[in-house]
Design a protein around this motif. Structure first.
Motif, PDB file in Angstrom:
ATOM      1  N   ILE A  21     -55.692 -31.837 -24.423  1.00  0.00           N
ATOM      2  CA  ILE A  21     -55.660 -33.064 -25.227  1.00  0.00           C
ATOM      3  C   ILE A  21     -55.520 -32.598 -26.825  1.00  0.00           C
ATOM      4  N   LEU A  22     -54.539 -33.354 -27.283  1.00  0.00           N
ATOM      5  CA  LEU A  22     -54.556 -33.131 -28.853  1.00  0.00           C
ATOM      6  C   LEU A  22     -54.841 -34.523 -29.480  1.00  0.00           C
ATOM      7  N   VAL A  23     -55.843 -34.746 -30.249  1.00  0.00           N
ATOM      8  CA  VAL A  23     -56.270 -35.977 -30.992  1.00  0.00           C
ATOM      9  C   VAL A  23     -55.998 -35.723 -32.507  1.00  0.00           C
ATOM     10  N   GLU A  24     -55.177 -36.828 -32.696  1.00  0.00           N
ATOM     11  CA  GLU A  24     -55.055 -36.591 -34.499  1.00  0.00           C
ATOM     12  C   GLU A  24     -55.970 -37.773 -35.066  1.00  0.00           C
ATOM     13  N   ALA A  25     -56.752 -37.268 -35.964  1.00  0.00           N
ATOM     14  CA  ALA A  25     -57.898 -38.097 -36.652  1.00  0.00           C
ATOM     15  C   ALA A  25     -57.706 -38.343 -38.113  1.00  0.00           C
ATOM     16  N   GLU A  26     -56.683 -39.395 -38.203  1.00  0.00           N
ATOM     17  CA  GLU A  26     -56.346 -39.740 -39.320  1.00  0.00           C
ATOM     18  C   GLU A  26     -57.129 -40.374 -40.384  1.00  0.00           C
ATOM     19  N   SER A  27     -58.135 -41.455 -39.908  1.00  0.00           N
ATOM     20  CA  SER A  27     -58.862 -42.148 -40.406  1.00  0.00           C
ATOM     21  C   SER A  27     -60.230 -42.588 -39.477  1.00  0.00           C
ATOM     22  N   LEU A  28     -61.246 -43.206 -39.797  1.00  0.00           N
ATOM     23  CA  LEU A  28     -62.431 -43.561 -39.243  1.00  0.00           C
ATOM     24  C   LEU A  28     -61.721 -44.842 -38.365  1.00  0.00           C
TER      25      LEU A  28
ATOM     26  N   LEU B 219     -62.768 -40.871 -27.800  1.00  0.00           N
ATOM     27  CA  LEU B 219     -61.785 -39.934 -27.752  1.00  0.00           C
ATOM     28  C   LEU B 219     -61.748 -38.342 -27.965  1.00  0.00           C
ATOM     29  N   LEU B 220     -62.524 -38.291 -29.353  1.00  0.00           N
ATOM     30  CA  LEU B 220     -62.592 -36.772 -29.693  1.00  0.00           C
ATOM     31  C   LEU B 220     -63.503 -36.142 -28.817  1.00  0.00           C
ATOM     32  N   LYS B 221     -64.221 -36.683 -27.885  1.00  0.00           N
ATOM     33  CA  LYS B 221     -65.165 -35.938 -26.973  1.00  0.00           C
ATOM     34  C   LYS B 221     -64.251 -35.195 -25.979  1.00  0.00           C
ATOM     35  N   LEU B 222     -63.231 -35.914 -25.689  1.00  0.00           N
ATOM     36  CA  LEU B 222     -62.261 -35.295 -24.446  1.00  0.00           C
ATOM     37  C   LEU B 222     -61.164 -34.549 -25.228  1.00  0.00           C
ATOM     38  N   ALA B 223     -61.139 -34.116 -26.477  1.00  0.00           N
ATOM     39  CA  ALA B 223     -60.220 -33.433 -27.075  1.00  0.00           C
ATOM     40  C   ALA B 223     -60.140 -31.800 -26.921  1.00  0.00           C
ATOM     41  N   ASP B 224     -59.172 -31.184 -26.742  1.00  0.00           N
ATOM     42  CA  ASP B 224     -59.228 -29.765 -26.860  1.00  0.00           C
ATOM     43  C   ASP B 224     -58.869 -29.431 -28.248  1.00  0.00           C
ATOM     44  N   PHE B 225     -58.169 -29.992 -28.755  1.00  0.00           N
ATOM     45  CA  PHE B 225     -57.287 -29.653 -30.356  1.00  0.00           C
ATOM     46  C   PHE B 225     -57.492 -30.815 -31.116  1.00  0.00           C
ATOM     47  N   VAL B 226     -57.816 -30.830 -32.451  1.00  0.00           N
ATOM     48  CA  VAL B 226     -57.863 -31.794 -33.099  1.00  0.00           C
ATOM     49  C   VAL B 226     -57.118 -31.593 -34.665  1.00  0.00           C
ATOM     50  N   THR B 227     -56.352 -32.306 -35.171  1.00  0.00           N
ATOM     51  CA  THR B 227     -55.905 -32.415 -36.446  1.00  0.00           C
ATOM     52  C   THR B 227     -56.322 -33.631 -37.180  1.00  0.00           C
ATOM     53  N   CYS B 228     -56.491 -33.337 -38.569  1.00  0.00           N
ATOM     54  CA  CYS B 228     -57.207 -34.312 -39.344  1.00  0.00           C
ATOM     55  C   CYS B 228     -56.594 -34.336 -40.644  1.00  0.00           C
ATOM     56  N   SER B 229     -56.901 -35.713 -41.143  1.00  0.00           N
ATOM     57  CA  SER B 229     -56.337 -35.861 -42.590  1.00  0.00           C
ATOM     58  C   SER B 229     -57.293 -35.229 -43.333  1.00  0.00           C
ATOM     59  N   ALA B 230     -57.222 -35.047 -44.853  1.00  0.00           N
ATOM     60  CA  ALA B 230     -57.941 -34.458 -45.673  1.00  0.00           C
ATOM     61  C   ALA B 230     -59.410 -35.242 -45.797  1.00  0.00           C
TER      62      ALA B 230
ATOM     63  N   VAL C  68     -59.724 -27.113 -34.816  1.00  0.00           N
ATOM     64  CA  VAL C  68     -59.456 -28.223 -35.648  1.00  0.00           C
ATOM     65  C   VAL C  68     -58.819 -27.802 -36.935  1.00  0.00           C
ATOM     66  N   VAL C  69     -57.599 -28.762 -37.303  1.00  0.00           N
ATOM     67  CA  VAL C  69     -57.039 -28.295 -38.490  1.00  0.00           C
ATOM     68  C   VAL C  69     -57.024 -29.585 -39.382  1.00  0.00           C
ATOM     69  N   VAL C  70     -57.511 -29.286 -40.618  1.00  0.00           N
ATOM     70  CA  VAL C  70     -57.293 -30.338 -41.563  1.00  0.00           C
ATOM     71  C   VAL C  70     -56.008 -30.248 -42.441  1.00  0.00           C
ATOM     72  N   THR C  71     -55.240 -31.204 -42.612  1.00  0.00           N
ATOM     73  CA  THR C  71     -54.067 -30.947 -43.612  1.00  0.00           C
ATOM     74  C   THR C  71     -54.644 -31.248 -45.280  1.00  0.00           C
ATOM     75  N   LEU C  72     -54.098 -30.556 -46.061  1.00  0.00           N
ATOM     76  CA  LEU C  72     -54.290 -30.920 -47.224  1.00  0.00           C
ATOM     77  C   LEU C  72     -53.077 -30.921 -48.286  1.00  0.00           C
ATOM     78  N   GLY C  73     -51.952 -31.678 -47.948  1.00  0.00           N
ATOM     79  CA  GLY C  73     -50.877 -31.899 -48.572  1.00  0.00           C
ATOM     80  C   GLY C  73     -50.313 -30.537 -49.217  1.00  0.00           C
ATOM     81  N   GLU C  74     -50.119 -30.763 -50.520  1.00  0.00           N
ATOM     82  CA  GLU C  74     -49.428 -29.540 -51.121  1.00  0.00           C
ATOM     83  C   GLU C  74     -50.354 -28.405 -51.131  1.00  0.00           C
ATOM     84  N   GLY C  75     -52.086 -28.425 -50.819  1.00  0.00           N
ATOM     85  CA  GLY C  75     -52.933 -27.367 -50.758  1.00  0.00           C
ATOM     86  C   GLY C  75     -52.695 -26.867 -49.181  1.00  0.00           C
ATOM     87  N   GLY C  76     -51.854 -27.119 -48.408  1.00  0.00           N
ATOM     88  CA  GLY C  76     -51.687 -26.553 -47.057  1.00  0.00           C
ATOM     89  C   GLY C  76     -52.613 -27.141 -46.074  1.00  0.00           C
ATOM     90  N   CYS C  77     -53.165 -26.329 -45.343  1.00  0.00           N
ATOM     91  CA  CYS C  77     -54.367 -26.456 -44.415  1.00  0.00           C
ATOM     92  C   CYS C  77     -55.240 -25.602 -44.275  1.00  0.00           C
TER      93      CYS C  77
END
Length: 404
Positions: free
Chosen positions: A209-216, A223-234, A263-272
């Motif tokens: 399971i991949l979960v996107e965590a954009e905001s609270l 849902l996050l408790k079941l995740a194997d991978f997470v991508t987050c907003s900054a 877990v990956v957090v995206t940072l816009g022009e700062g990459g990730c």
């Protein structure tokens, strides 16, 4: 002769080494790849299992470009107008389809003109829409998006569809059919009650399971408790953990969510920034303060490079003060430096990034290849108006070299 710069730092008896190829040789090699036509470039074989399932929102976006964002009571004239598909899950799966995956989308639309347009566009891009619920009556989701041509920023006004998706909209047999042969299930965090129902079924069937965590959002914790991978907003990691910094927040997330692989957090022009859990708990592995360690790792970043790159760390025990210690690896992913003349619209860049992450997971890519691919795909999207027009196909010469 092209030189190789070796950066060494000695701390507590450990030696860290970062090898940076000379800029001239790197750019010469990369530019040669870019000049290859899609017919000349050897495409890698597609992943053995390329079926992915996405659950979440799909919508219609009304995009207007303006020369400056209006002030209260102002009237402005749009420079251009475009109507195309949107919504996090719809965008991410469209990206995945163009890269060669076989996505199935679980979502809900109404039997209105917007709903018809949504289905038609997804199907044209190769997304399986047979699991999208079509309600009789109601309205499909849509957004108004203003793109400021001066600041290259966008403002979105989102109108959710009605009625919302509920667990009763899906039977267990429908889910089992959707999950058949699936390598991965992705959630964008929308429709929390139904998302949890679908995720629990995916977990019972041992599908990652991949979960996107954009905001609270309500229900996201479960849902996050079941995740194997997470991508987050900054903004998400610190908002969710209350940690003092992003690095310490990522440590906190892996401690609080023991099932997560990375877990990956995206940072816009700062990459990730990515933190990957390590199963290696060798007592000889050095423990480092996460803040000072990341400060050192960022010194290996070559800001002169225009193309996406990745800087990995060795397996280390990272200590976040007042939070705890986790064993893992950090990865710094850089973003492509897009010339101002080519940067059009950032709408959906995060969705493009996630679509490429899905491809990388299916292809069993290592993070050193996954993060540059995701950054390159997101950058390609930013060169066109809207969330989908600029999404590249796997034959795009700017993407081919990153698929290997």
């Amino acid at each position: 002769m092209a030189c190789v710069l070796k950066l060494f730092a000695v701390t507590n008896g450990s030696v860290f080494s970062l090898h940076l190829n000379s800029r001239r040789r790197f750019h010469r090699r990369f530019n040669a790849k870019i000049k290859m036509s899609s017919s000349d470039a050897a495409l890698p074989s597609l992943p053995d299992n390329r079926t992915v399932v996405g659950f979440g929102m799909t919508a219609v976006d009304f995009l207007a470009t303006v020369d400056g964002f209006p002030k209260p009571d102002d009237k402005v004239r749009s420079a251009s107008l475009k109507v195309e598909g949107g919504g996090n899950a719809g965008n991410a799966l469209t990206c995945a389809a163009r890269l060669g995956l076989k996505p199935k989308l679980i979502s809900k639309v109404a039997d209105d003109s917007h709903g018809f347009a949504i289905l038609k566009e997804l199907e044209a891009d190769g997304v399986d829409t047979s699991f999208i619920v079509v309600s009789k009556g109601g309205s499909s989701t849509f957004s108004y998006v203003l793109v400021d041509n001066q600041t290259k920023t966008r403002t979105s006004i989102y109108t959710p569809g009605d009625p919302p998706m509920m667990p009763d909209d899906l039977s267990q047999s429908t889910l089992l059919s959707a999950f058949d042969g699936a390598r991965l299930v992705y959630f964008d965090g929308m429709f929390p009650e139904t998302a949890l129902f679908v995720a629990q079924e995916a977990a019972r069937n041992n599908i990652p399971i991949l979960v996107e965590a954009e905001s609270l959002r309500e229900g996201l914790d479960e849902l996050l408790k079941l995740a194997d991978f997470v991508t987050c907003s900054a903004k998400f990691p610190q908002a969710w953990t209350q940690a003092p910094s992003i690095p310490s927040a990522l440590v906190s997330m892996l401690l609080r969510l023991p099932n997560i692989n990375f877990v990956v957090v995206t940072l816009g022009e700062g990459g990730c920034l990515m933190l990957e859990r390590s199963a290696n708990e060798d007592s000889d592995i050095e423990e480092r303060d996460v803040e000072s360690f990341l400060e050192f790792l960022y010194k290996g970043k070559d800001d002169s490079l225009a193309i996406p790159t990745c800087i990995p760390s060795a397996v280390t025990k990272f200590r976040a003060n007042g939070i705890g210690t986790i064993c893992g690896r950090f990865y710094i992913g850089t973003a492509e430096k897009i010339p101002d003349s080519e940067l059009i619209d950032t709408t959906g860049a995060g969705d493009a990034f996630i679509g490429a992450i899905m491809y990388a997971i299916c292809a069993n890519m290592v993070p050193e290849k996954m993060l540059p691919l995701a950054a390159q795909v997101a950058a390609a999207k930013c060169r066109a108006l809207g969330a989908r027009t600029g999404l590249p196909r796997r034959t795009d010469p700017h993407v081919v070299s990153f698929l290997h």
